[in-house]
Write a protein that holds these residues in place. Sequence first.
Motif, PDB file in Angstrom:
ATOM      1  N   LEU A  15      36.200   2.877   3.891  1.00 44.00           N
ATOM      2  CA  LEU A  15      36.422   1.434   3.998  1.00 44.00           C
ATOM      3  C   LEU A  15      36.398   0.964   5.455  1.00 44.00           C
ATOM      4  N   TRP A  16      37.033   1.749   6.329  1.00 40.95           N
ATOM      5  CA  TRP A  16      37.044   1.356   7.747  1.00 40.95           C
ATOM      6  C   TRP A  16      35.632   1.397   8.322  1.00 40.95           C
ATOM      7  N   VAL A  17      34.865   2.441   7.921  1.00 43.31           N
ATOM      8  CA  VAL A  17      33.475   2.519   8.400  1.00 43.31           C
ATOM      9  C   VAL A  17      32.688   1.319   7.889  1.00 43.31           C
ATOM     10  N   TRP A  18      32.881   1.000   6.614  1.00 38.34           N
ATOM     11  CA  TRP A  18      32.169  -0.138   6.016  1.00 38.34           C
ATOM     12  C   TRP A  18      32.509  -1.435   6.753  1.00 38.34           C
ATOM     13  N   GLY A  19      33.793  -1.608   7.042  1.00 39.63           N
ATOM     14  CA  GLY A  19      34.226  -2.790   7.784  1.00 39.63           C
ATOM     15  C   GLY A  19      33.498  -2.908   9.119  1.00 39.63           C
ATOM     16  N   ALA A  20      33.419  -1.763   9.820  1.00 41.71           N
ATOM     17  CA  ALA A  20      32.749  -1.784  11.125  1.00 41.71           C
ATOM     18  C   ALA A  20      31.268  -2.097  10.978  1.00 41.71           C
ATOM     19  N   VAL A  21      30.635  -1.489   9.944  1.00 36.31           N
ATOM     20  CA  VAL A  21      29.204  -1.713   9.731  1.00 36.31           C
ATOM     21  C   VAL A  21      28.918  -3.184   9.433  1.00 36.31           C
ATOM     22  N   VAL A  22      29.750  -3.791   8.578  1.00 33.89           N
ATOM     23  CA  VAL A  22      29.537  -5.199   8.231  1.00 33.89           C
ATOM     24  C   VAL A  22      29.705  -6.080   9.470  1.00 33.89           C
ATOM     25  N   PHE A  23      30.705  -5.756  10.303  1.00 29.55           N
ATOM     26  CA  PHE A  23      30.877  -6.535  11.534  1.00 29.55           C
ATOM     27  C   PHE A  23      29.659  -6.409  12.448  1.00 29.55           C
ATOM     28  N   LEU A  24      29.126  -5.190  12.530  1.00 26.30           N
ATOM     29  CA  LEU A  24      27.913  -4.995  13.330  1.00 26.30           C
ATOM     30  C   LEU A  24      26.790  -5.871  12.801  1.00 26.30           C
ATOM     31  N   PHE A  25      26.626  -5.855  11.484  1.00 28.73           N
ATOM     32  CA  PHE A  25      25.594  -6.647  10.822  1.00 28.73           C
ATOM     33  C   PHE A  25      25.782  -8.131  11.133  1.00 28.73           C
ATOM     34  N   LEU A  26      27.051  -8.595  11.038  1.00 28.22           N
ATOM     35  CA  LEU A  26      27.334 -10.022  11.261  1.00 28.22           C
ATOM     36  C   LEU A  26      27.045 -10.439  12.701  1.00 28.22           C
ATOM     37  N   PHE A  27      27.233  -9.513  13.639  1.00 25.78           N
ATOM     38  CA  PHE A  27      27.086  -9.913  15.039  1.00 25.78           C
ATOM     39  C   PHE A  27      25.748  -9.550  15.654  1.00 25.78           C
ATOM     40  N   LEU A  28      24.957  -8.733  14.949  1.00 27.47           N
ATOM     41  CA  LEU A  28      23.690  -8.274  15.523  1.00 27.47           C
ATOM     42  C   LEU A  28      22.785  -9.423  15.993  1.00 27.47           C
ATOM     43  N   PRO A  29      22.422 -10.367  15.108  1.00 25.01           N
ATOM     44  CA  PRO A  29      21.507 -11.420  15.563  1.00 25.01           C
ATOM     45  C   PRO A  29      22.118 -12.328  16.622  1.00 25.01           C
ATOM     46  N   ILE A  30      23.444 -12.508  16.572  1.00 27.27           N
ATOM     47  CA  ILE A  30      24.080 -13.358  17.586  1.00 27.27           C
ATOM     48  C   ILE A  30      24.005 -12.679  18.947  1.00 27.27           C
ATOM     49  N   ALA A  31      24.276 -11.360  18.948  1.00 23.86           N
ATOM     50  CA  ALA A  31      24.183 -10.610  20.198  1.00 23.86           C
ATOM     51  C   ALA A  31      22.764 -10.682  20.748  1.00 23.86           C
ATOM     52  N   VAL A  32      21.783 -10.570  19.846  1.00 22.91           N
ATOM     53  CA  VAL A  32      20.381 -10.617  20.274  1.00 22.91           C
ATOM     54  C   VAL A  32      20.069 -11.962  20.928  1.00 22.91           C
ATOM     55  N   ILE A  33      20.528 -13.051  20.299  1.00 22.87           N
ATOM     56  CA  ILE A  33      20.251 -14.385  20.854  1.00 22.87           C
ATOM     57  C   ILE A  33      20.907 -14.538  22.235  1.00 22.87           C
ATOM     58  N   VAL A  34      22.158 -14.082  22.337  1.00 23.21           N
ATOM     59  CA  VAL A  34      22.849 -14.192  23.634  1.00 23.21           C
ATOM     60  C   VAL A  34      22.095 -13.394  24.694  1.00 23.21           C
TER      61      VAL A  34
ATOM     62  N   ALA B  92      35.992  -7.323   1.876  1.00 17.68           N
ATOM     63  CA  ALA B  92      37.128  -8.230   1.694  1.00 17.68           C
ATOM     64  C   ALA B  92      38.375  -7.438   1.315  1.00 17.68           C
ATOM     65  N   TYR B  93      38.172  -6.390   0.506  1.00 12.96           N
ATOM     66  CA  TYR B  93      39.300  -5.537   0.113  1.00 12.96           C
ATOM     67  C   TYR B  93      39.902  -4.872   1.347  1.00 12.96           C
ATOM     68  N   TRP B  94      39.021  -4.352   2.182  1.00 12.99           N
ATOM     69  CA  TRP B  94      39.468  -3.707   3.422  1.00 12.99           C
ATOM     70  C   TRP B  94      40.260  -4.705   4.273  1.00 12.99           C
ATOM     71  N   LEU B  95      39.710  -5.910   4.426  1.00 14.63           N
ATOM     72  CA  LEU B  95      40.334  -6.911   5.283  1.00 14.63           C
ATOM     73  C   LEU B  95      41.688  -7.355   4.715  1.00 14.63           C
ATOM     74  N   ALA B  96      41.753  -7.490   3.388  1.00 15.04           N
ATOM     75  CA  ALA B  96      42.968  -8.032   2.782  1.00 15.04           C
ATOM     76  C   ALA B  96      44.033  -6.965   2.564  1.00 15.04           C
ATOM     77  N   VAL B  97      43.612  -5.702   2.425  1.00 18.87           N
ATOM     78  CA  VAL B  97      44.559  -4.661   2.035  1.00 18.87           C
ATOM     79  C   VAL B  97      44.777  -3.612   3.121  1.00 18.87           C
ATOM     80  N   LYS B  98      43.696  -3.159   3.744  1.00 18.28           N
ATOM     81  CA  LYS B  98      43.801  -2.019   4.662  1.00 18.28           C
ATOM     82  C   LYS B  98      44.146  -2.412   6.086  1.00 18.28           C
ATOM     83  N   VAL B  99      43.626  -3.554   6.528  1.00 20.77           N
ATOM     84  CA  VAL B  99      43.856  -3.955   7.917  1.00 20.77           C
ATOM     85  C   VAL B  99      45.312  -4.390   8.076  1.00 20.77           C
TER      86      VAL B  99
END
Lengths: 286, 335
Positions: A15-34, B92-99
């Motif tokens: 779950l923590w890895v997934w969280g990090a991956v999604v954040f990377l995905f969310l910020f990738l194009p913004i970082a590129v534009i900057v 969302a589960y991670w954000l709401a529960v694990k963090v």
Amino acid sequence: MPERIRRRSLTDTALWVWGAVVFLFLFLPIAVIVLYSFNNGRLLASFDELGVQAYVSGLQNDVIIASVMTSLKAATGTALLATVLGTFGGIALARATKGAKWPVLLTALLALTLVTPEVVDGIAMLPWFVTLGVDAGLTPFNNGLFRLVIAHTAFSTAIVTFIIRARMAGIDSSLEEAAEDLGATKWRSFRDVTLPLAGPGIFAGALMAFTLSLDNTILSSFVQQPGYTPWPVYIFSAVRVALRPEVAAISTAMLVLTLLALALVGLVLKRSGNSSSQIVKTMAGS
Amino acid sequence: MTTRFRKFLGDSALSFPTWAYMLFFFALPVALVMWYSFGFKPDQFTTHSMEQLSLGRYREVVSPTFLSVFTATLRISIVGTLACLVIAVPFAYWLAVKVPPGRRGLLLALVLVPFWTNFLVRTLGWQIILSPDGFVSEALQGIGLLGSPLDILYSRAAVQIGVIYNYLPLMILPLFVAMDSAGVQLREASADLGAGKWRTFFQVTLPLATPGVVSGCLLVFIPLTGDYITASVLGGANGTMIGQLVANQFQNAQNWALGSAMAVVLMLFTLAVVVVTALLALVVKAIIKHVGRVELPTGQHAGPDAGTAADLPAGSGVRQAEAAVSGTTTGGPHA
């Protein structure tokens, strides 16, 4: 037992890895534009050399500055108008007598605006503005800025209304009743009790209307008038010709300003004693 | 009598400005579009004529070109919505529960940053990333994963990536709100009663988040189906979406009658999806309530308890429907 503990930590890690991956995905194009806003080359996509040339020429480009200003003015107007309409609508809906029919109808009408594709709003507004402005002679409807504010308000009012209704639904109406029992007129109790209670909702709604207006492309491209091209429509037409780094530079500057403004708002809310989760939820309108 | 009348008016009078505005600047213009859809385009220089009313434009709409674009659009929006759901549920589960709660606010604010970055600018970021002579393409060639430059920009795959990215925050927010407001107590209760982690997730957390799932899916699906900006930036000629066809009739072909008919079809279709989704959600809820009913093994005493446990999801579902509505608001049919 140890096996169980290990398995638990494995899903947690995933779950923590997934969280990090999604954040990377969310910020990738913004970082590129900057990053690419510091491209001194002639075309945005092909990185030439590092520099701030794009910022300098972007700020000197009258067309770009005019379109950014148009967007900011339209967003301010929309935030004001949609918030007034949404505040009245939201409070009325939350305080409606049980069993009345009009709240159901109004909710249905507002929900309908939410499920209507934006392009339909656009093609509906264009002939309507022509009818009102040209045929009926209501000249304000020929003004580009006026058109943008009216159109953006039409599609953000529903959201503002629902935010404020949700806020007011959570507050007991006994406070207003108490004010009236104590001799306040209906207007006075509305002004001194209801409005302050709705405060956070009104604030979140205004912020949301501002953002939606600033970001709107499709509807704006239909109702815009020469001389009042909003910023997203400018970018969209630039995409079709050739994208220059100025677009990235001005966008980066706008992003930084937006984040600073939001951080300031967050700070003010924190001062007034909200938790950070609450603040973000308020700003996101939920 | 007058007080009664005043009471009635005082109740709804406050909503009159909202009524007036929405009727005048939404209902009326949309009704006008419906009216135009029964007209025709008489000559090259006229956008529409209402002298002869017919269903002819609707017959024109059901042409092979329109239908193929329609199915392509539908495929992109369905795949996009499902992909957003699959990405967002664990997130969302991670954000709401694990963090830890202390850091949740900051991370939630970070999720919103893309939301506050201009929609088109984000899409342009993907144009740079996916371009054949961009840094990703060069890096992939450099390490030998690709023999030739990356060939994905201006294809359906690029459009798919772009829409998933652009609408993902609209899925994350309502899901987070739903999972967060379910609270830690119910999950702890479930664990105390002996349910494993997965069982708790599938039987407690996820059913309670159903309203969030529904509003998230609608929030993504509706604007995605009407969006053509992402597709024209990332898909070029291969990215024609239904919204583009409608816009073309107004901006280029100047055929308001046909464009209106297309718009009406698009609108009715979106509305139908919303209704079907709502019905589906009700069915799923009923099934969950029926199948997920917790029967406690011990005799008479357990009776009322079991009833409460089974009713719980439904009861808190109502509360969450409210949360989901404000979730709806969050996203707004974004750009």
